[in-house]
Scaffold this active site. Structure first.
Site, short mmCIF file in Angstrom:
data_model
loop_
_atom_site.label_atom_id
_atom_site.label_comp_id
_atom_site.label_asym_id
_atom_site.label_seq_id
_atom_site.Cartn_x
_atom_site.Cartn_y
_atom_site.Cartn_z
N ASN A 220 35.27 52.33 33.81
CA ASN A 220 35.48 51.08 34.54
C ASN A 220 35.43 51.31 36.04
OD1 ASN A 220 38.42 52.23 33.96
ND2 ASN A 220 38.56 50.96 35.80
N CYS A 221 35.23 50.22 36.80
CA CYS A 221 35.41 50.25 38.25
C CYS A 221 36.59 49.33 38.55
CB CYS A 221 34.13 49.82 38.97
SG CYS A 221 33.62 48.12 38.67
N ALA A 222 36.59 48.67 39.70
CA ALA A 222 37.76 47.88 40.09
C ALA A 222 37.97 46.66 39.21
CB ALA A 222 37.63 47.44 41.54
N ARG B 65 35.36 45.75 36.53
CA ARG B 65 34.43 45.69 35.41
C ARG B 65 34.65 46.83 34.41
NH1 ARG B 65 28.65 44.61 38.51
NH2 ARG B 65 29.56 43.91 40.46
#
Length: 529
Positions: free
Chosen positions: A471-473, A475
Site C-alpha cells: 500500500n501507499c498513503a 491505496r
C-alpha cells in the site's frame, strides 16, 4: 515495469506521513520562541524558551534523519517477506555504505569527511552520525531499493547445516556487505558530478518562475491516477531539486528568519513556489464538492452530502485528496484534467502575487508552518493567498458545475439508477451476502477494518488470486494472478472504497487513510486461510 515503478513511488509515502506531525511541532515551537510574537517570555534562557527548545529538538528528529527514514521506510512496502527484518538489514547496510564512503574519501582522496562536516562544507553531511558525502534522500532510497532486492532474493536461501547460523538476515547482510563496497566507490566517483548537476537544476528551477510553478503543479496533480506523482514532488519537497535538503527542511530551518524579516517572502525564498500544490486541496476540493452537490438530483442530495462531507474534511485538514478525486476520476476523467489545470493555474497565480512557502499538505500545515508564523510581517501575502484561493473555489464550482451539466456527467447523485448510490455502503453488501461470508472468514463481531478487508479480499478473487499486496498513503496496491476473477467495482465500493484502478493484473483500490490497517487485516486473513 510500470507496476514496479508505481510500487516504488507508493513505498516512499511511509516516511513522508511522519512529516505531517513533526512539521506542526517545529512550526509551533518556532512561533512560541519568536520574541516578536510572544514578547520577552520567548527570550533565550527563559523557562518558556527552554521548554519549547526541548520540544523543537524532538520535532527536528524526522528532518535531520530524513535519509535514514526513507531508507528504512521503503522495505515496509517493497519487501515481499519478513518486512521487519528487511528494515533492519537496510539500516545496517546503509550505515555500512556510509562508513565505506567516508573511508574511501580518507584513504584514496585524503579527505576527512568529519572535518568537512564540522566546517560545514557543501556536499558533506553526517548521516546517522556518520560523516560522509551528502547523498541526501537519493542515497537512502537507492541503497534501500538494492537491499530490498537482495532481501527478496537471498533471505530464504538454504545453506548447509554447519553454516545455518548465517542464513536469513545474516546472509543478506553478508551479500550486501560485499555489494556496498563497489557502490561506495561508484558514489565517490559519480556523486560529486551529480551534485554539480543538481546545483545547475536548482538555478534553472529558480529562473523558471511562474511557468515552472505551473508545470510542476500540473504534473503533480495529473499523474495521481498513475501513482507517479511521487516522483514529481519528492525531489522538490524532500530532495535537492530546488534547494539543498529539500523545501520541507529548508523552510523549517529558515522559518524564524523568514518570519522576522520585512522583505517579501518571494525575494527571500523564490523556490517556495514549488510547494504550493496543497492550495488545490484547501481551496479546490470544496469547490468540486459543492459543484457535485449542486448538480445532484434533489432526492439524492442528502446521500451525496453524507458521502462528500467526510471526504472534504479529510482533504482540507490532512491534504489527502485521492478519496475525493477518485469519486469522479473514472466516470468523468475530463474533470480530473480540468482539476489539474485549475490547480496549476491557482499555484501560478499565487506565486505571481508573491505567495511562497511549504504548502503541500492540508490546513494544519498552512496554519502552523505558514500563516501563523508569517502573519505579523507578511500579513499582506497571507491575505492575498486566502483571497486568491477563495476566488478559485468559486471558479472550481462554476467550471465543474458547467461541465457536469453540459456533458451530463454521472457524478455522485446523478446516476441513472438508484442502485448506484448504494455502492458506498458496505452494510448493504453484507446484508446481501450474509455477515462474515467473505472468503476471509470474518464475523460481524470483528472490527471495521476486518469487515472492510474481508469484502475487498473477496472482491479481489480470494487469497488464492493475490500475488503481491502492499500500500501507499491511500491505496491498496495488489498484483493478482487472474484479473478475470475480480468482482465489479461495486463490490469494492461496498467496502467503502472510493474507486478502483485496473491495469491488467495490477490493481489499485483507493481506500483512504485507513489503508495500512485494512492491508494488515487482509494479510492476517490470508495467513489464517
Amino acid at each position: 515495469m510500470m507496476k514496479k515503478v508505481q510500487r516504488f513511488g507508493g513505498a516512499m509515502m511511509a516516511p513522508v506521513l511522519l512529516f505531517a506531525f513533526t512539521g506542526i511541532v517545529v512550526g509551533l515551537s518556532s512561533v512560541f520562541t519568536n520574541t516578536e510574537v510572544m514578547g520577552k517570555i520567548a527570550e533565550e534562557g527563559t523557562v518558556w524558551y527552554n521548554f519549547w527548545y526541548v520540544i523543537s529538538e524532538g520535532g527536528w528528529t524526522v528532518f535531520r534523519q530524513m535519509p535514514i527514514l526513507f531508507a528504512i521506510g521503503l522495505p515496509i512496502s517493497l519487501a515481499t517477506k519478513t518486512n521487519a527484518r528487511a528494515c533492519m538489514e537496510t539500516f545496517a547496510l546503509y550505515t555500512t555504505f556510509n562508513y565505506f564512503v567516508a573511508a574511501i574519501l580518507k584513504v584514496f582522496y585524503g579527505i576527512d569527511a568529519a572535518k568537512q562536516v564540522a566546517d560545514k562544507v557543501t556536499g558533506y553531511s553526517a548521516i546517522g552520525g556518520v560523516p560522509t558525502l551528502d547523498t541526501n534522500l537519493f542515497g537512502g532510497i537507492l541503497i534501500a531499493a538494492l537491499v530490498v532486492y537482495l532481501h527478496n532474493k537471498y533471505f530464504d536461501k538454504k545453506l548447509p547445516d554447519f553454516l545455518g547460523v548465517f542464513q536469513g538476515s545474516v546472509f543478506v547482510y553478508i551479500v550486501g556487505f560485499v555489494v556496498m563496497i563497489p557502490c561506495a566507490f561508484l558514489t565517490v566517483l559519480i556523486w560529486p558530478k551529480f551534485q554539480m548537476g543538481i546545483s545547475a537544476l536548482q538555478g534553472f528551477m529558480k529562473a523558471s518562475g511562474i511557468f515552472g510553478v505551473w508545470i510542476y503543479t500540473f504534473l503533480e496533480r495529473i499523474l495521481i491516477p498513475t501513482g507517479l506523482h511521487h516522483f514529481v514532488y519528492t525531489p522538490f519537497v524532500f530532495g535537492p531539486a530546488a534547494v539543498p535538503d529539500g523545501i520541507q527542511v529548508y523552510w523549517v530551518q529558515h522559518i524564524k528568519e523568514f518570519a522576522q524579516s520585512t522583505q517579501s517572502l518571494k525575494s527571500l525564498f523564490p523556490q517556495g513556489g514549488f510547494a504550493l500544490h496543497g492550495n488545490s486541496k484547501i481551496f479546490g476540493a470544496p469547490g468540486i464538492a459543492l459543484a457535485m452537490y449542486a448538480t445532484a438530483k434533489s432526492d439524492k442530495k442528502k446521500a451525496v452530502a453524507a458521502l462528500l462531507i467526510p471526504i472534504i474534511f479529510t482533504a482540507v485538514i490532512s491534504g489527502i485528496t485521492e478519496p475525493l478525486e477518485f469519486t469522479f476520476l473514472f466516470i468523468a476523467p475530463v474533470l480530473f484534467a480540468v482539476h489539474a489545470c485549475l490547480a496549476a493555474t491557482m499555484a501560478a497565480t499565487m506565486y505571481a502575487f508573491g505567495v511562497v512557502g511549504n504548502m503541500g499538505g492540508g490546513l494544519l500545515d498552512f496554519f502552523f508552518l505558514n500563516w501563523i508564523p508569517m502573519f505579523k510581517n507578511h500579513s499582506g501575502t497571507v491575505i492575498a493567498q486566502i483571497v486568491i484561493g477563495l476566488i478559485f473555489t468559486a471558479i472550481y464550482f462554476v467550471v465543474f458545475r458547467f461541465l457536469i451539466l453540459k456533458m451530463d456527467l454521472k457524478t455522485p447523485g446523478r446516476e441513472d439508477e438508484d442502485e448506484e448510490m448504494k455502492l458506498y455502503s458496505k452494510a448493504d453488501y453484507r446484508a446481501k451476502h450474509g455477515e462474515g461470508d467473505a472468503k476471509g472468514g470474518v464475523s460481524s463481531a470483528e472490527d471495521e477494518y476486518a469487515q472492510k478487508g474481508a469484502i475487498i479480499l473477496e472482491a479481489l478473487g480470494g487469497k488464492e488470486n493475490i500475488e503481491e499486496l502492499n500500500n501507499c498513503a491511500t491505496r491498496l496496491r495488489v498484483s493478482v494472478k487472474d484479473a478475470s476473477k475480480l468482482l465489479p467495482d461495486a463490490a469494492f465500493k461496498a467496502a467503502g472504497a472510493h474507486g478502483v484502478v485496473r491495469k491488467g493484473t495490477a490493481i489499485q483500490v483507493i481506500i483512504g487513510l485507513s489503508v495500512p490497517q485494512v492491508r494488515e487485516r487482509i494479510e492476517e486473513m490470508m495467513k489464517k486461510g
